[in-house]
Scaffold this motif. Structure first.
Motif: not given
Length: 252
Positions: A124-129, A50-56, A58-61
């Motif tokens: 919004d253009i995000t890192l995920k974009t 969960k901590p790793y999932h939430d970090h990824v 948050k970063t991608l968004d």
């Protein structure tokens, strides 16, 4: 003597008893375990990741820039707003790097239409974009080629009939797909001149049948991924403003 023979006999019997039998595979069995919502997650595993999932997530968004409209690679016949943006970004981000290392400027950029894997949606253009638009690990390279090869590239574009992203080029074709105008940075192509063209490593190696990069005088590997160029550009601008223009058009 008899004792010695007895020892030898016992040793032989011991060695014979230790002989390994050969095992042969007789049967393989298995069963299919469908992956569905019916599978109950293991809380131990979910709590661990969960901590790793939430970090990824948050970063991608994380928001990098803003798109006032939606931009699709199908919106345009020979050049598209998103394609023009991709090629212009490569030029803007890579030219300073290339010039600092070689002393030369990039003359033009050519990428592939199929390399754009997703639209840029309004908002919004995000890192995920950036990862959605360019999910591959393609890197930018600069090849020094002769004007003869550049003319081959123009012929390729005129016959491909696809809006392959280009920058710093002007290409006009007629209704028969013959070239009526072809220029690099506003100048007529000189077949004997050396041109520095930025592309990605996939195309340089002949992807999408772009064989005009060979032969070449030299190759400069920038160690700069196409996706990272997008991310760096989105990070430094507030709002993107790509447009369809006249860099590659067909006269009816």
């Amino acid at each position: 003597m008899i004792f010695k023979q007895l020892i030898i006999a016992l040793s032989l019997m011991f060695l014979a008893s230790c002989k390994t039998n050969t095992l042969n595979l007789a049967k393989i069995e298995g069963k299919q375990i469908p992956v569905s919502e019916e599978i109950i997650p293991d809380p131990t595993i979910t709590d661990f990741i969960k901590p790793y999932h939430d970090h990824v997530v948050k970063t991608l968004d994380s928001v990098l820039a803003y798109a006032p409209e939606s931009y699709l690679k199908t919106n345009g016949t020979y050049n598209t707003a998103i394609g023009n943006l991709m090629a212009d970004i490569v030029y803007e981000q890579c030219n300073p790097i290339f010039k600092s290392r070689s002393g030369y400027d990039i003359d033009f950029v050519i990428l592939n239409h199929g390399g754009i894997r997703a639209p840029i949606s309004k908002g919004d253009i995000t890192l995920k974009t950036a990862y959605e638009v360019m999910p591959f690990e393609n890197s930018i390279v600069v090849a020094s080629i002769k004007g003869k090869n550049v003319n081959e590239a123009m012929q390729y574009l005129s016959q491909a009939k696809r809006p392959h992203p280009v920058s710093q080029l002007k290409l006009v074709i007629n209704s028969d797909f013959d070239i009526t105008e072809a220029k690099v940075k506003g100048e007529t192509i000189d077949e004997n001149k050396t041109y520095y063209v930025a592309t990605n490593d996939y195309l340089y190696n002949g992807g999408d049948h772009m064989t005009f990069f060979q032969p070449n005088d030299s190759l400069y590997v920038l160690n700069y991924k196409w996706r990272n160029a997008l991310i760096d550009y989105f990070t430094k601008v507030d709002t993107i403003k790509p447009v369809i223009d006249d860099r590659f058009i067909q006269l009816k």
